[in-house]
Design an enzyme around this catalytic site. Structure first.
Site, PDB file in Angstrom:
ATOM      1  N   ALA A 145       0.858  -1.195   0.000  1.00 28.53           N
ATOM      2  CA  ALA A 145       0.000   0.000   0.000  1.00 28.53           C
ATOM      3  C   ALA A 145       0.886   1.234   0.000  1.00 28.53           C
ATOM      4  O   ALA A 145       2.060   1.164   0.372  1.00 28.53           O
ATOM      5  CB  ALA A 145      -0.890   0.024   1.236  1.00 28.53           C
ATOM      6  N   TYR A 147      -5.556   8.689   2.846  1.00 31.91           N
ATOM      7  CA  TYR A 147      -4.818   7.483   3.245  1.00 31.91           C
ATOM      8  C   TYR A 147      -5.622   6.685   4.274  1.00 31.91           C
ATOM      9  O   TYR A 147      -5.884   5.491   4.102  1.00 31.91           O
ATOM     10  CB  TYR A 147      -3.439   7.864   3.815  1.00 31.91           C
ATOM     11  CG  TYR A 147      -2.813   6.738   4.584  1.00 31.91           C
ATOM     12  CD1 TYR A 147      -2.365   5.587   3.938  1.00 31.91           C
ATOM     13  CD2 TYR A 147      -2.702   6.783   5.980  1.00 31.91           C
ATOM     14  CE1 TYR A 147      -1.820   4.530   4.651  1.00 31.91           C
ATOM     15  CE2 TYR A 147      -2.160   5.736   6.698  1.00 31.91           C
ATOM     16  CZ  TYR A 147      -1.720   4.616   6.032  1.00 31.91           C
ATOM     17  OH  TYR A 147      -1.200   3.562   6.740  1.00 31.91           O
ATOM     18  N   ASP A 180      -2.387  17.039  12.371  1.00 31.50           N
ATOM     19  CA  ASP A 180      -1.746  16.279  13.455  1.00 31.50           C
ATOM     20  C   ASP A 180      -2.558  16.393  14.747  1.00 31.50           C
ATOM     21  O   ASP A 180      -2.614  17.469  15.348  1.00 31.50           O
ATOM     22  CB  ASP A 180      -0.335  16.833  13.741  1.00 31.50           C
ATOM     23  CG  ASP A 180       0.741  16.149  12.921  1.00 31.50           C
ATOM     24  OD1 ASP A 180       0.478  15.068  12.368  1.00 31.50           O
ATOM     25  OD2 ASP A 180       1.855  16.700  12.854  1.00 31.50           O
TER      26      ASP A 180
HETATM   27  N1  UFG Z   1       7.065  15.338  13.480  1.00 34.03           N
HETATM   28  C1  UFG Z   1       7.857  16.460  13.630  1.00 34.03           C
HETATM   29  N2  UFG Z   1       8.777  16.729  12.654  1.00 34.03           N
HETATM   30  C2  UFG Z   1       8.939  15.935  11.555  1.00 34.03           C
HETATM   31  C3  UFG Z   1       8.124  14.792  11.410  1.00 34.03           C
HETATM   32  C4  UFG Z   1       7.201  14.530  12.402  1.00 34.03           C
HETATM   33  O1  UFG Z   1       7.750  17.192  14.612  1.00 34.03           O
HETATM   34  O2  UFG Z   1       9.771  16.249  10.694  1.00 34.03           O
HETATM   35  C5  UFG Z   1       6.078  15.033  14.522  1.00 34.03           C
HETATM   36  C6  UFG Z   1       4.654  15.016  13.998  1.00 34.03           C
HETATM   37  O3  UFG Z   1       4.085  16.281  14.085  1.00 34.03           O
HETATM   38  C7  UFG Z   1       4.015  13.996  14.945  1.00 34.03           C
HETATM   39  C8  UFG Z   1       5.147  13.043  15.297  1.00 34.03           C
HETATM   40  O4  UFG Z   1       6.338  13.736  14.983  1.00 34.03           O
HETATM   41  O5  UFG Z   1       3.602  14.625  16.098  1.00 34.03           O
HETATM   42  C9  UFG Z   1       5.111  11.750  14.506  1.00 34.03           C
HETATM   43  O6  UFG Z   1       5.002  12.057  13.127  1.00 34.03           O
HETATM   44  P1  UFG Z   1       5.192  10.950  11.983  1.00 34.03           P
HETATM   45  O7  UFG Z   1       5.073  11.659  10.689  1.00 34.03           O
HETATM   46  O8  UFG Z   1       6.427  10.157  12.257  1.00 34.03           O
HETATM   47  O9  UFG Z   1       3.972   9.972  12.230  1.00 34.03           O
HETATM   48  P2  UFG Z   1       2.406  10.303  12.288  1.00 34.03           P
HETATM   49  O10 UFG Z   1       1.986  10.156  13.713  1.00 34.03           O
HETATM   50  O11 UFG Z   1       2.059  11.539  11.606  1.00 34.03           O
HETATM   51  O12 UFG Z   1       1.834   9.148  11.360  1.00 34.03           O
HETATM   52  C10 UFG Z   1       1.891   7.782  11.671  1.00 34.03           C
HETATM   53  C11 UFG Z   1       2.039   6.968  10.399  1.00 34.03           C
HETATM   54  C12 UFG Z   1       0.883   7.187   9.481  1.00 34.03           C
HETATM   55  C13 UFG Z   1      -0.391   6.897  10.202  1.00 34.03           C
HETATM   56  C14 UFG Z   1      -0.461   7.618  11.508  1.00 34.03           C
HETATM   57  C15 UFG Z   1      -1.596   7.079  12.287  1.00 34.03           C
HETATM   58  O13 UFG Z   1       3.218   7.336   9.742  1.00 34.03           O
HETATM   59  O14 UFG Z   1       0.986   6.311   8.392  1.00 34.03           O
HETATM   60  O15 UFG Z   1       0.717   7.422  12.293  1.00 34.03           O
HETATM   61  O16 UFG Z   1      -1.942   7.902  13.276  1.00 34.03           O
HETATM   62  F1  UFG Z   1      -1.426   7.293   9.444  1.00 34.03           F
END
Ligand code: UFG
Length: 325
Positions: free
Chosen positions: A75, A141, A284
């Site tokens: 996916a 997604y 977020d």
């Molecule tokens: N973050 C930063 N800086 C960055 C990247 C992320 O501060 O450069 C923060 C984000 O704001 C968030 C945390 O780090 O608070 C985690 O972010 P990620 O992008 O690593 O992960 P997400 O929680 O956004 O997303 C993950 C999966 C997705 C899924 C989601 C489900 O990657 O596929 O969890 O809630 F959809």
């Protein structure tokens, strides 16, 4: 011991799950179109380069290899990209999945573990999140995974197609024993970006410090990819024993803030993490933490590598072998 097809087995979580299935004595075949996965993450002998939309080729593969169950990872996973080209996500994630399910039905294979996501809950009503909370994805997604879960519910009801959807929280870390880890390009996930910042000196951006959390940064449930991979082994073995269809959250039940992840990376690497503070990232939620008690009760699974330092340390070992300079 069973014959298991892993779709998307050249990707991050798929490749590590393939490794754990083999450790548990199962025989694995990987189907991957290599559009985002890595050929070197799969032993050549077991790799079949097939796209999910190639229904007939999948049917033939399932029959020829006498596959007993499928674990379906293949996916697209980039939330941001899914808001730019939603049709790509519905085509690959929903229609691609349906093609796989049709192939499985043609071949008489009726057991499937599906890679779903905490993104199904959108901005949750309450944290920790149980499986019965409102399903309300806020991006294509998440919606593509929810739609596929829905298809699976109907196939269970009318086609005896037994399936388990695992809703992942934040998968991270690496499996050093297998030499496998996270290699997304472009990378958007927090921990690999923090480790790249350490390696390159180019700062990682902290997305928002004004959230209603103790230190102002977002809280997530970071789960070691190997614990997540083992949850798939438990799930597929449950189905192979005649277990019923179900949906489970997979997380540790403990949240960590962005600042805590940065602090853990500094402790593990012994280096300062170059960082800048940026605005909040669109979409977020402040806090996403799993209640995984249902999975623990039903399948006896436990996260064994839940400490943040363990996760960061394994990710750091992997990052040092795959440097970004
Ligand atoms: N973050 C930063 N800086 C960055 C990247 C992320 O501060 O450069 C923060 C984000 O704001 C968030 C945390 O780090 O608070 C985690 O972010 P990620 O992008 O690593 O992960 P997400 O929680 O956004 O997303 C993950 C999966 C997705 C899924 C989601 C489900 O990657 O596929 O969890 O809630 F959809």
């Amino acid at each position: 011991m069973a014959k298991i097809l892993v779709t998307g087995g050249a990707g991050y979580i798929g490749s590590i799950t393939r490794y754990f299935l083999e450790q548990h004595g199962h025989s694995v075949i990987v189907a991957d179109n290599l559009s985002r996965g890595h050929r070197e993450a799969v032993p050549e002998k077991i790799l079949r380069v097939i796209d999910l939309h190639e229904t007939d080729r999948l049917t033939t593969l399932l029959k020829e290899e006498q596959v007993e169950a499928v674990i379906h990872f293949a996916a697209y996973i980039a939330v941001g990209e899914s808001t730019q080209v939603p049709e790509l996500y519905f085509s690959n994630n929903v229609s691609g999945s349906l093609s796989l399910f049709e192939a499985m039905l043609s071949a008489g294979v009726k057991r499937l573990v599906f890679s779903s996501t905490a993104a199904a809950y959108g901005i949750p009503d309450k944290v920790p999140i149980t499986e019965d909370q409102t399903i309300a994805p806020i991006n294509p997604y998440g919606e593509s995974k929810v739609m596929t879960e829905k298809i699976l519910e109907w196939l269970d009801r009318y086609r005896e197609f037994r399936n388990i959807s695992l809703r992942y929280f934040n998968a991270c870390g690496a499996e050093p024993a297998a030499g496998l880890g996270e290699l997304h390009e472009p990378e958007t996930h927090l921990l690999p970006l923090i480790l790249r910042a350490v390696q390159t000196g180019k700062p990682v951006t902290v997305f928002g410090t004004d959230y209603p959390t103790p230190d102002g940064t977002c809280i997530r449930d970071y789960i070691h990819v190997s614990d997540l991979a083992e949850a798939h082994v438990y799930a597929v073995e449950h189905l192979l024993k005649g277990g019923k269809s179900d949906v489970f959250n997979v997380g540790t039940g403990h949240g960590h803030s962005v600042k805590e992840v940065i602090a853990a990376a500094e402790a593990v690497t012994g280096k300062k993490v170059p960082q800048t503070i940026g605005p909040r990232r669109e979409g977020d939620p402040p806090s996403l933490v799993a209640d995984s008690n249902k999975l623990q009760r039903a399948l006896g699974w436990r996260p064994k590598r839940a400490e943040l330092e363990h996760i960061v340390s394994d990710a750091w070992q992997f990052a040092q072998k795959h440097p970004h300079c």
